[in-house]
Write a protein that holds these residues in place. Structure first.
Motif, short mmCIF file in Angstrom:
data_model
loop_
_atom_site.label_atom_id
_atom_site.label_comp_id
_atom_site.label_asym_id
_atom_site.label_seq_id
_atom_site.Cartn_x
_atom_site.Cartn_y
_atom_site.Cartn_z
N SER A 179 -2.55 1.66 7.01
CA SER A 179 -3.31 0.52 6.49
C SER A 179 -3.56 -0.52 7.57
N ARG A 198 -10.10 2.70 -1.74
CA ARG A 198 -9.20 2.56 -0.57
C ARG A 198 -9.30 1.18 0.06
N ASN A 220 -6.68 0.72 3.08
CA ASN A 220 -5.54 1.60 2.84
C ASN A 220 -5.94 3.05 2.95
N ASN A 221 -4.95 3.90 3.14
CA ASN A 221 -5.19 5.34 3.23
C ASN A 221 -6.33 5.64 4.21
#
Length: 128
Positions: A17, A67, A84-85
């Motif tokens: 992240s 995400r 994120n991800n």
């Protein structure tokens, strides 16, 4: 004078992240739509996310939906992009933009507009 300064980019492994920040000045921050774009080497600049001041709605590109999250801190005149991800295909220079005419979406894509203001960008690199 409109000024936008992005920060928070860096190198991260896939699945990790990052939170990008866009510090803004020179305009009515709370009344102005702000977007995030990215540009990978050899590719066109593409819209990632945008926040509309008129109704608080947000836009996300299909490739980042679920995400990435855009948010705004009006007390700090800063817009954030929580990512994120992260995936290797997210690697790009990320730019924030002031949309003086508001977020414009056509065919599910956030448009670049001629009278947008841009920051200098921040590099995001995601390793596999």
């Amino acid at each position: 004078e409109v000024q936008l300064v992005e920060s928070g980019g860096g190198l991260v492994q896939a699945g990790g992240s990052l939170r990008l920040s866009c510090a803004a000045s020179g305009f009515r921050f709370g009344d102005t739509d702000i977007g995030w774009f990215r540009q990978a080497p050899g590719k066109e600049r593409e819209g990632v996310s945008c926040i509309s001041r008129r109704d608080g709605s947000t836009y996300y590109a299909d490739s980042v939906k679920g995400r990435f999250t855009i948010s705004s801190d009006n007390a700090k005149n800063t817009v954030y992009l929580q990512m994120n991800n992260l995936k290797p295909e997210d690697t790009a220079v990320y730019y924030c933009a002031v949309h003086t005419r508001g977020c414009a979406v056509r065919d599910r894509k956030l448009l670049l507009q001629a009278d947008d203001y841009w920051g200098q960008g921040t590099q995001v690199t995601v390793s596999s």
